[in-house]
Design an enzyme around this catalytic site. Structure first.
Site, mmCIF file in Angstrom:
data_model
loop_
_atom_site.group_PDB
_atom_site.id
_atom_site.type_symbol
_atom_site.label_atom_id
_atom_site.label_comp_id
_atom_site.label_asym_id
_atom_site.label_seq_id
_atom_site.Cartn_x
_atom_site.Cartn_y
_atom_site.Cartn_z
ATOM 1 N N ASP A 61 6.974 2.357 -19.476
ATOM 2 C CA ASP A 61 7.340 2.881 -20.799
ATOM 3 C C ASP A 61 7.067 4.384 -20.789
ATOM 4 O O ASP A 61 5.925 4.814 -20.901
ATOM 5 C CB ASP A 61 6.513 2.209 -21.907
ATOM 6 N N LYS A 64 13.466 -1.601 -27.910
ATOM 7 C CA LYS A 64 12.092 -2.021 -28.183
ATOM 8 C C LYS A 64 11.585 -1.317 -29.431
ATOM 9 O O LYS A 64 11.643 -0.092 -29.531
ATOM 10 C CB LYS A 64 11.179 -1.706 -26.991
ATOM 11 N N LYS A 112 13.195 2.876 -26.717
ATOM 12 C CA LYS A 112 12.036 2.420 -27.502
ATOM 13 C C LYS A 112 11.747 3.438 -28.598
ATOM 14 O O LYS A 112 11.848 4.643 -28.375
ATOM 15 C CB LYS A 112 10.845 2.253 -26.553
#
Length: 212
Positions: free
Chosen positions: A89, A180, A151
């Site tokens: 991430d 996400k 995300k």
């Protein structure tokens, strides 16, 4: 809906210690969450604690500001994979995006994806600092760089995920990447609403509360 399989069970605060990581992994085992999300120095520990399960390990890169050099982010991502992570991430360079240095932002994402290969790359665009136009642009750059996910947030900015942002991001990436939602996902109703809007994964430290 198997809510547990949408959850990246997360502990990223600066004071999170080895005991916190052990507890995180035990909870992830118990609830069979999709993954745990940890800082780089704990990837190896998390991997060991989760041995024999199918819970994955995600590591954050360039966290939480995204303002370090591309070279350092690439190295960090590569090392995390070597230490046992299968998902990264990463935080984009928010200022470079706002300065419209799009080649820089895209190339950085591309290099990280290249170095981690088949492993999953989630690109944190930190929506709280962006206009809608910039959010769309960030998603387009992530797509162009072959990222797997976009995300919303680190959870360390001025705000987390919003329904509007998830909807916008999903409309932008369509079926070419996943979304996400992260930051402020605290209860079951909110979690289900994000999934309904197109989120494929939820980053939260409230996974237990959501499941209970």
């Amino acid at each position: 809906m198997e809510l547990n399989k949408y959850i990246d069970h997360t502990v990223l605060k600066a004071t999170a210690n080895k005991e916190d990581i052990r507890k995180l992994c035990e909870e992830a085992r118990e609830y069979n969450f999709y993954s745990v999300c940890v800082n780089g120095c704990y990837v190896n520990d998390a991997k060991n604690y989760l041995e024999g399960t199918d819970v994955k390990v995600a590591a954050v890169v360039g966290f939480p500001l995204g303002a370090m050099t591309t070279t350092s982010k690439v190295f960090e991502a590569k090392e995390a994979i070597e230490n046992g992570a299968s998902e990264i991430d990463m935080v984009i360079n928010v200022a470079k995006l706002k300065d419209q240095e799009y080649d820089y932002v895209r190339e950085e994402i591309r290099q990280i994806k290249e170095v981690i290969g088949e492993n999953v790359l989630k690109v944190i665009i930190e929506t709280c600092y962006l206009t809608d136009e910039e959010k769309v642009k960030a998603c387009e750059l992530a797509l162009a760089a072959k990222a797997d996910f976009v995300k919303t947030s680190t959870g360390f900015g001025t705000g987390g995920a919003t329904f509007e942002d998830v909807k916008l991001m999903k409309e932008t990436v369509g079926n070419n990447a996943k979304v996400k939602a992260s930051g402020g996902v605290k209860d079951k109703e909110t979690a289900e609403k994000y999934i309904e809007l197109g989120a494929d994964r939820l980053g939260t430290s409230s996974g237990i509360a959501i499941m209970e």
